[in-house]
Design an enzyme around this catalytic site. Structure first.
Site, PDB file in Angstrom:
ATOM      1  N   CYS A 152      39.993  34.610  39.605  1.00 13.51           N
ATOM      2  CA  CYS A 152      39.091  35.567  39.446  1.00 13.51           C
ATOM      3  C   CYS A 152      39.134  35.648  37.805  1.00 13.51           C
ATOM      4  O   CYS A 152      37.853  36.202  37.315  1.00 13.51           O
ATOM      5  CB  CYS A 152      39.359  36.819  40.188  1.00 13.51           C
ATOM      6  SG  CYS A 152      40.132  36.810  41.933  1.00 13.51           S
ATOM      7  N   ASP A 207      43.758  39.899  45.802  1.00 13.50           N
ATOM      8  CA  ASP A 207      43.874  40.644  46.890  1.00 13.50           C
ATOM      9  C   ASP A 207      43.555  39.595  48.008  1.00 13.50           C
ATOM     10  O   ASP A 207      43.924  39.148  48.637  1.00 13.50           O
ATOM     11  CB  ASP A 207      42.783  41.806  47.335  1.00 13.50           C
ATOM     12  CG  ASP A 207      42.950  42.749  46.526  1.00 13.50           C
ATOM     13  OD1 ASP A 207      42.307  42.753  45.243  1.00 13.50           O
ATOM     14  OD2 ASP A 207      42.549  43.780  47.562  1.00 13.50           O
ATOM     15  N   CYS A 255      39.008  40.821  38.982  1.00 14.31           N
ATOM     16  CA  CYS A 255      39.514  41.226  40.239  1.00 14.31           C
ATOM     17  C   CYS A 255      38.990  42.631  40.881  1.00 14.31           C
ATOM     18  O   CYS A 255      39.741  43.591  39.693  1.00 14.31           O
ATOM     19  CB  CYS A 255      40.582  40.382  40.566  1.00 14.31           C
ATOM     20  SG  CYS A 255      40.547  40.509  42.226  1.00 14.31           S
ATOM     21  N   ASP A 256      39.944  43.321  41.672  1.00 15.00           N
ATOM     22  CA  ASP A 256      39.108  44.013  42.209  1.00 15.00           C
ATOM     23  C   ASP A 256      39.554  45.705  41.354  1.00 15.00           C
ATOM     24  O   ASP A 256      38.850  46.388  40.819  1.00 15.00           O
ATOM     25  CB  ASP A 256      39.601  44.864  44.043  1.00 15.00           C
ATOM     26  CG  ASP A 256      39.193  43.551  44.327  1.00 15.00           C
ATOM     27  OD1 ASP A 256      38.318  42.952  44.302  1.00 15.00           O
ATOM     28  OD2 ASP A 256      39.366  44.078  45.786  1.00 15.00           O
ATOM     29  N   LYS A 257      41.215  45.915  41.797  1.00 11.80           N
ATOM     30  CA  LYS A 257      41.909  47.392  41.092  1.00 11.80           C
ATOM     31  C   LYS A 257      41.686  47.078  39.505  1.00 11.80           C
ATOM     32  O   LYS A 257      41.610  47.899  39.020  1.00 11.80           O
ATOM     33  CB  LYS A 257      43.297  46.758  41.019  1.00 11.80           C
ATOM     34  CG  LYS A 257      43.345  47.792  42.617  1.00 11.80           C
ATOM     35  CD  LYS A 257      43.020  47.386  43.580  1.00 11.80           C
ATOM     36  CE  LYS A 257      43.473  45.933  43.806  1.00 11.80           C
ATOM     37  NZ  LYS A 257      42.696  44.713  45.448  1.00 11.80           N
ATOM     38  N   CYS A 299      34.863  37.385  43.673  1.00 12.06           N
ATOM     39  CA  CYS A 299      34.126  36.576  44.884  1.00 12.06           C
ATOM     40  C   CYS A 299      33.161  37.024  45.515  1.00 12.06           C
ATOM     41  O   CYS A 299      32.746  38.627  44.426  1.00 12.06           O
ATOM     42  CB  CYS A 299      35.314  38.217  46.025  1.00 12.06           C
ATOM     43  SG  CYS A 299      37.115  37.673  46.103  1.00 12.06           S
ATOM     44  N   GLU A 330      44.846  45.724  52.871  1.00 10.60           N
ATOM     45  CA  GLU A 330      43.259  46.135  53.099  1.00 10.60           C
ATOM     46  C   GLU A 330      43.774  44.923  54.746  1.00 10.60           C
ATOM     47  O   GLU A 330      43.874  43.646  55.083  1.00 10.60           O
ATOM     48  CB  GLU A 330      43.210  45.027  52.453  1.00 10.60           C
ATOM     49  CG  GLU A 330      42.474  45.629  51.368  1.00 10.60           C
ATOM     50  CD  GLU A 330      41.715  45.547  49.967  1.00 10.60           C
ATOM     51  OE1 GLU A 330      41.219  44.004  50.046  1.00 10.60           O
ATOM     52  OE2 GLU A 330      40.939  45.382  49.217  1.00 10.60           O
ATOM     53  N   SER A 367      38.581  45.022  52.843  1.00 15.21           N
ATOM     54  CA  SER A 367      38.378  44.655  51.534  1.00 15.21           C
ATOM     55  C   SER A 367      36.826  44.715  51.912  1.00 15.21           C
ATOM     56  O   SER A 367      36.463  45.073  52.860  1.00 15.21           O
ATOM     57  CB  SER A 367      38.647  43.413  52.038  1.00 15.21           C
ATOM     58  OG  SER A 367      38.282  41.629  51.314  1.00 15.21           O
TER      59      SER A 367
HETATM   60 FE1  FES Z   1      39.998  38.814  43.075  1.00 18.36          FE
HETATM   61 FE2  FES Z   1      38.213  39.200  45.157  1.00 18.36          FE
HETATM   62  S1  FES Z   1      40.510  38.600  45.038  1.00 18.36           S
HETATM   63  S2  FES Z   1      37.405  39.786  43.350  1.00 18.36           S
END
Ligand code: FES
Length: 550
Positions: free
Chosen positions: A45, A77, A118-120, A190, A440, A466
């Site tokens: 990511c 994640d 990445c997400d967070k 992702c 998640e 997720s």
């Molecule tokens: Fe990092 Fe999906 S696990 S963006």
């Protein structure tokens, strides 16, 4: 640079360390621009962040500043999903925000660029910038390209759903392993409208990320040039004093919510928008997010609710094209400040729509009707919960509860065929404090969808989902079971009713019986957490307030 550091006689010791890094007095007299990257070598990511940071530094230098790079952590994640490691995921948002904030406070940067992926990392950086309130740019590092398997585009979503297909014999292990070798072809987040890309769009619509930089995929030509531009924009923002306190307003938060609704975004956006609003000092209640979703249709056909990937959105015209469509329909507030100095009308005018593209439609001819997300309340969730409605027409779902006290217990039951169409699966003690860390439930939703139960089983949890998850999924149930919320009192066979028209989630059990259960309830014994998780359990608040720590 820190005021006077080049000339103050008493700062000579500090200067000695700057000389050690090759700086001149001239460098020390220029504005210092902190470049925070969330590079880690543990996941694809954020894999490009070091290279991007170098390009941001080039842009800063070109515009007359002195770049100072640093990096912080990020938790994947996908790599932690379905494991105890996932407990670290949401917690990492607070740690990343705190670490960027601390570096800003320590080094007193004049301006900042935060490179996120990445997400967070996206909400965390925005939260830190809101606290620091120095002119700053968010650079979203970009999505992964989709993989190709058996003649079609695939993403990490296909990977998780393949496990469910294996469970019912539609795929064998060799096929699952082959898909794993093809699903993720290189660096980037992702590859569709999962949490990271949802939050990348939020950064654009909040005004902290320049439209047109974030939706360039991580490995595409133009990303490095966009990074250089981000460095220049940070210097220009410093000259205009375009601070987060001028950018993160009630109007820009509203636009960000509209973007989540219009692009069919992740339920995690609810948590993160509430947390960002809190840091920005903007009052925002969870129900207001639901109210916006009720009037904004879904105008992009992005996975998981459509067929397209993030790279398709970029080729079609990106988030700027989405902004144009929303502006045409009068759905955006224009009284906002964007970090690059443009107006939203200028962003919309600058958008380049690919001829014949089918990814972004219009409010008049949407992909799906209003209702990407819905906020429900009721006897099972007095403080609220989030349903991924995905533009479905309103429905009523009533079924018997199947209760599990952890994700693992539930996943095992689904894999052995123990969950039937019509069930309401309850997964509890997975909330912010109870998990801890609000894991998640992708292993569960992937298994349900893969077994063909995605639309016939409702999943209700105090955990979260997720952005890959879809189906009848209701998360963030508050109060959480760990704090004795009604979800802790549900028993196998109880009737649970979801009514989207009424926006309710109810447990059909009489008050007297509920009172008996409440009196008998004891928090289950759990191993005592240590370190950061222990501090998190003690300080994290309700999901309905963004699961922030105090
Ligand atoms: Fe990092 Fe999906 S696990 S963006």
């Amino acid at each position: 640079m820190t005021t006077g550091i080049a000339d103050d006689p008493d700062r000579a010791p500090a200067r000695s360390h700057l000389y050690a890094m090759g700086m001149t007095e001239e460098d020390m007299r220029r504005p210092a621009v902190g470049i925070a990257s969330t590079w880690t070598g543990t996941m694809p990511c954020n894999l490009t962040h070091r290279e991007l940071a170098a390009h941001v530094a080039t842009g800063v230098r070109r515009a007359g500043g002195t770049p100072m790079e640093f990096n912080t952590i990020a938790v994947s994640d996908n790599l932690t999903m379905g494991t105890p490691g996932m407990r670290a995921s949401l917690v990492s948002r607070e740690v990343i925000a705190d670490s960027i904030e601390l570096m800003g406070r320590a080094h007193q940067f004049d301006a900042m660029v935060c490179i996120v992926g990445c997400d967070k990392t996206v909400p965390a950086a925005i939260m830190a910038l809101a606290r620091l309130d120095v002119p700053a740019v968010v650079l979203y590092s970009g999505s992964m390209m989709p993989g190709r398997w058996r003649g079609r585009d695939v993403t990490i979503q296909d990977m998780w759903e393949a496990l469910g297909e294996r469970a019912v014999g539609r795929l064998n292990q060799d096929e699952v392993d082959d898909l794993a070798r093809h699903a993720c072809p290189g660096a980037g987040t992702c590859a569709a409208q999962y949490t990271a890309n949802t939050m990348g769009g939020v950064a654009d619509f909040l005004g902290l990320a320049p439209f047109g930089t974030g939706d360039i995929p991580a490995v595409a030509d133009g990303k490095n040039a966009a990074a250089e531009r981000a460095g220049e924009i940070a210097m220009a923002a410093l000259a205009r004093d375009a601070r987060p306190s001028r950018i993160l307003t009630e109007a820009s938060l509203y636009n960000a919510i509209v973007s989540v609704a219009a692009m069919g975004g992740s339920t995690n956006a609810v948590l993160h928008l509430l947390a960002i609003a809190r840091e920005a000092g903007v009052p925002l209640r969870i129900d207001e997010i639901g109210d916006v979703c009720r009037k904004v249709p879904i105008i992009t056909g992005l996975k998981p609710s459509g067929p397209h990937t993030a790279a398709d959105l970029w080729r079609a015209g990106g988030t700027a094209l989405v902004a144009r469509r929303l502006l045409e329909a009068g759905l955006l507030r224009e009284d906002v400040t964007l970090v690059d100095g443009r107006t939203l009308a200028e962003v919309a005018a600058d958008a380049v729509e690919a001829p014949g593209q089918r990814v972004v439609t219009s409010v008049a001819a949407p992909v799906k009707p209003p209702g990407a997300l819905a906020i429900l309340r009721g006897s099972l969730a007095p403080d609220g919960c989030v349903l991924k409605l995905g533009g479905r027409p309103d429905f009523r779902f009533e079924g018997p509860a199947r209760v599990f006290d952890s994700e693992e217990e539930c996943f095992a039951a689904i894999q052995r065929g123990g969950v039937m169409a019509g069930d309401v699966v309850i997964v509890r003690y997975e909330g912010p404090a109870g998990g801890p860390g609000m894991r998640e439930m992708l292993s569960i939703t992937g298994a349900l969808v893969g077994q063909g139960l995605g639309d016939s089983v409702a999943l209700v949890t105090d955990g979260r989902f997720s952005g890959v998850s879809h189906g009848l999924v209701i998360g963030h149930v508050a109060p959480e079971a760990f704090h004795g919320g009604p979800i802790a009192l549900v028993r196998d066979g109880d009737t649970v009713v979801v009514d989207t028209a009424a926006r309710t989630l109810d447990l059909v059990v009489g008050e007297e019986e509920l009172a008996r259960r409440r009196a008998a309830w004891r928090r289950p014994d759990r191993p005592v957490e240590r370190g950061v998780l222990s501090r998190y359990v003690a300080s994290v608040g309700s999901a309905s307030d963004g699961a922030v720590t105090v």
